[in-house]
Write an enzyme that holds these catalytic residues in place. Structure first.
Site, PDB file in Angstrom:
ATOM      1  N   CYS A  17      28.992  30.335  34.785  1.00 50.12           N
ATOM      2  CA  CYS A  17      28.272  31.035  35.931  1.00 50.12           C
ATOM      3  C   CYS A  17      27.954  32.492  35.834  1.00 50.12           C
ATOM      4  CB  CYS A  17      29.017  30.692  37.014  1.00 50.12           C
ATOM      5  SG  CYS A  17      29.522  29.072  37.555  1.00 50.12           S
ATOM      6  N   ASP A  65      47.286  69.801  27.702  1.00 48.58           N
ATOM      7  CA  ASP A  65      47.274  71.075  28.241  1.00 48.58           C
ATOM      8  C   ASP A  65      48.655  71.543  28.488  1.00 48.58           C
ATOM      9  OD1 ASP A  65      45.952  73.305  29.239  1.00 48.58           O
ATOM     10  OD2 ASP A  65      46.383  72.582  31.368  1.00 48.58           O
ATOM     11  N   CYS A  71      32.910  29.422  36.885  1.00 45.38           N
ATOM     12  CA  CYS A  71      33.320  29.474  35.586  1.00 45.38           C
ATOM     13  C   CYS A  71      32.648  30.545  35.090  1.00 45.38           C
ATOM     14  CB  CYS A  71      33.088  28.160  34.931  1.00 45.38           C
ATOM     15  SG  CYS A  71      31.372  27.696  34.983  1.00 45.38           S
TER      16      CYS A  71
END
Length: 757
Positions: A17, A455, A14
């Site tokens: 952790c 560009d 989870c």
């Protein structure tokens, strides 16, 4: 010099952790870390003398396992070490066994007509393997976290199941002590059905979650598996014999040795990681091209769908570049290796995609900070719920029931999965479409962008220029062609290609790069200079020549509309003009229209002359043009727009665009461009298709919207559910099912990105 480390992590379940691991590692000197929960990996940047063992040891102290991924072991989402408790191969039999036992437990406990004397003892016996063996992954993970001094989602689940089970067994013991024996009155309430049902719901939630996460990361795993495993290398006699001696069985075929003895080239199968730059390898029809290289002999069509998403094969011949992992469809090719290992295009793509999944937007970093303290807060709420129920109502059993429900319903799994699963799906889908996003910061930037600076040459136009006219004499044009032959710029290629027709000699003569061309200099954004046959030759923009004190005069109405001007001077004397032009890419106009529909302003930025720029801008529907801009000027234009309060995305493909790409709020490089441009960008378009520009912005915005939706669901779910559970209005079984579904919902919601087109 900082070094980077990729870790495979075991035991994470989870958000708490991943937050715990990040907290533990960032406490170390000079360590930065980003943990990816669904991929179960960590990207660590170390700017100190810490060793790999110091890093993995710190993860172990946090209660998790970590191994260092070595080069060649695959990218994120690879196999990694086995996760013993949460491996689906271990979860599946636990789920099946628990389900078989839980069905009669729930049926007997909840259907009054099924009650019989001593039914509590039957469900107690059936529940024992469910709450121990079946729930063991949760108990094991909770123990490892506790050993590391932390609490996680598994702590909530494990404590909930354990307390419900122990309370029920204690109740049976109390009934026996009260003299009831085998027949236990209804007032001795047991919760075996809740403990068993919670275990089953969470196990099926984990299995479903694992399948969904595999789908979420499937695109990346497929990308990592695309590369060839070996190559057919062509070697001369002695080298081939030596290579044969080095094979696993230490032998070579008689034909290979005979050919080697005669000095002929022979074919040797070499593992892909043993290829070196300069090796020549053979590619037969239907085979994958082993690595990036240049075609030496042969003609074929190469399927580049894995790279660009385009299904139409590309024709290649001698001198053309080919990319590793693409498929040779027809002829036989001999290819010289130009890049190997981590330097290849495939490796760069995989690294970009993997890194994109490791980053965290600001909104997820906030969620992580909340998750880190969420579990202790939930324990506090559960204890407070128990005490209030006990002291206010006197019903301690109901209070314990409500407290257990709080523990189960509040698990923050969905919080930890909300962002990384969306990023995993997004970056995987992007790679399939030829859009490589460098990380979560780039995703966030797309939300605020209001101006796109583009560009011209190679980005909006084909970049394949052709000569449209010249005022030079054949002799002067020959000098210009010899100068331009030293450059790879599209203008230079157009002039060199036209030399045979203008000068009346072979292309080899026109493009001669012999010792008579010396002191060559590429003037960024301006032109070229060299000494040719002792004469000082300068070619480029008319303004470049003027800056060098050379008078350049010509009637502006003599310049073909939309043409790019190349002025030539020899020994400081202006000799005349040549004109080249290219065409807009077929999809450029549609791309500009889509950018406008997204509410974005567009600016054409080019070093070309104003007339050529305005012709392209007019054809594409761009109203703002900045022409005759040198490389350093491109950075200034981007800065000027930013000073006006505009959030700028810069799109380019050349070395002269790299600084502007880096300075913009969002840099987008066209994949046909230079390595410098791609290194400076946040997003790379592999296909060099202008329509990928709005596509990338839409994908990024869709991903951000999905992340916000996931996080809202996770937060809203927990915020709304905890008070309901605390008031005793929710059954623990329903809480377990809802908690499991919340994680699955977040992942399934993220998977909607797979349909993005």
């Amino acid at each position: 010099m900082p070094r980077e480390l990729e870790l495979d992590i075991t035991g994470m379940t989870c958000a708490s952790c991943s937050a715990r691991i990040e907290k533990k590692l960032t406490r170390l000197d000079g360590v930065k870390v980003e943990v990816n929960l669904p991929l179960e990996t960590a990207h660590v940047v170390i700017d100190s003398e810490l060793s790999d063992d110091d890093i993995t040891g710190a993860v172990a102290k946090a209660g998790y396992g970590a191994t260092v991924r070595r080069p060649g072991a695959g990218g994120a989402g690879g196999a990694g070490p086995e996760i013993v408790d949460y491996d689906p191969r271990h979860l599946r039999p636990r789920f099946i066994g628990s389900l078989i036992l839980a069905v009669p437990i729930v049926a007997i406990s909840m259907v009054m007509s099924w009650h019989f004397a001593g039914w509590q003892w039957v469900v107690a016996i059936l529940a024992l393997p469910v709450v121990t063996w079946g729930a063991w992954p949760f108990h094991s993970a909770a123990y490892k976290a506790a050993r590391g001094g932390s609490t996680t989602m598994d702590t909530l689940v494990s404590v909930g199941i354990t307390v419900a089970s122990l309370y029920s067994y204690f109740t049976l013991g109390r009934a026996v002590a009260d003299g009831h024996g085998w027949t236990i009155p209804a007032e001795y309430h047991v919760w075996f059905e809740a403990a068993a049902a919670i275990t089953v719901f969470l196990l099926i939630g984990k299995l479903t979650e694992d399948r969904a996460k595999n789908r979420a990361t499937a695109a990346l795993k497929a990308l990592l598996d695309l590369g060839a495993k070996s190559a057919t290398v062509l070697r001369e006699g002695d080298a081939a014999e030596g290579a044969a001696d080095a094979t696993a069985d230490g032998t070579a075929s008689g034909a290979a040795l005979a050919a080697g003895a005669n000095g002929d080239r022979v074919e040797v199968q070499v593992p892909i990681d043993e290829l070196t730059v300069g090796d020549v390898f053979l590619v037969r029809p239907g085979e994958k091209i082993a690595t990036d290289g240049e075609v030496l002999t042969g003609h074929s069509a190469v399927d580049e769908a894995m790279l660009t998403g385009e299904s139409v094969p590309v024709e290649v011949g001698p001198g053309d570049s080919v990319t590793g992992a693409t498929i040779n469809t027809s002829g036989v090719l001999e290819v010289r290796t130009t890049r190997v290992g981590a330097d290849t295009t495939l490796a760069a793509m995989a690294d970009l995609v993997s890194r994109a999944q490791s980053g965290k937007p600001a909104v997820q970093r906030l969620a992580d900070r909340i998750s880190a303290v969420f579990v202790p807060i939930v324990f506090g709420i559960a204890i407070l719920t128990l005490l209030i129920w006990g002291f206010v109502t006197g019903d301690w059993a109901a209070g314990l029931h409500a407290a257990l429900t709080v523990l189960i319903i509040a698990c923050p799994c969905a919080l930890g999965l909300a962002t990384p699963t969306a990023l995993a799906v997004s970056s995987g889908r992007g790679s399939q479409l030829g859009i490589l996003v460098s990380g979560s910061e780039a995703l966030e930037s797309t939300r605020s962008i209001d101006t796109v600076v583009l560009d011209k040459t190679g980005t909006l136009t084909t970049g394949v220029m052709s000569l449209t006219g010249t005022e030079l004499s054949p002799a002067d044009f020959a000098v210009l062609a010899r100068l331009e032959s030293r450059s790879e710029h599209p203008i230079a290629r157009a002039i060199v290609a036209a030399a045979p027709e203008i000068v009346g000699m072979g292309s080899a003569g026109a493009a001669s790069t012999g010792p008579s061309v010396t002191d060559f200099e590429n003037i960024a954004g301006g032109g070229l200079r060299a000494t040719i046959d002792g004469a000082e030759v300068l070619a480029g923009r008319p303004d470049l020549l003027r800056e060098r004190g050379i008078a350049v005069d010509y009637p502006t109405d003599s310049v073909p509309r939309g043409a790019t001007i190349v002025a030539l001077a020899i020994d400081g004397v202006f000799r005349g003009l040549s004109y080249v032009s290219d065409e807009a890419k077929p999809t450029a106009k549609a791309a500009i229209g889509e950018l406008h529909s997204l509410g974005l302003s567009t600016v054409l930025l080019t070093g070309d002359n104003a007339q050529a720029a305005e012709v392209v801008a007019e054809a594409l529907g761009i109203t703002e043009v900045r022409a005759d801009v040198r490389p350093e000027g491109k950075v200034s234009v981007v800065s000027e727009l930013q000073e006006q309060g505009r959030a700028v995305a810069m799109v380019g493909d050349g070395v002269n665009d790299a600084a502007a790409l880096a300075g913009a709020d969002l840099g987008i490089a066209m994949g046909s461009g230079t390595d410098a441009a791609m290194a400076a960008s946040d997003i790379t378009m592999v296909k060099s298709d202008p329509q990928q520009i709005p596509q990338a912005i839409r994908l990024s915005r869709r991903t951000l919207g999905l992340i916000k939706g996931n996080l809202f669901w996770a937060f809203a779910y927990n915020t709304a559910a905890i008070p309901i559970a605390a008031f005793g209005l929710l059954d623990p079984m329903i809480a377990g099912a809802a908690m499991a579904f919340s994680s699955v919902f977040v992942i399934l919601n993220s998977l909607r990105l797979l349909r993005f087109s």
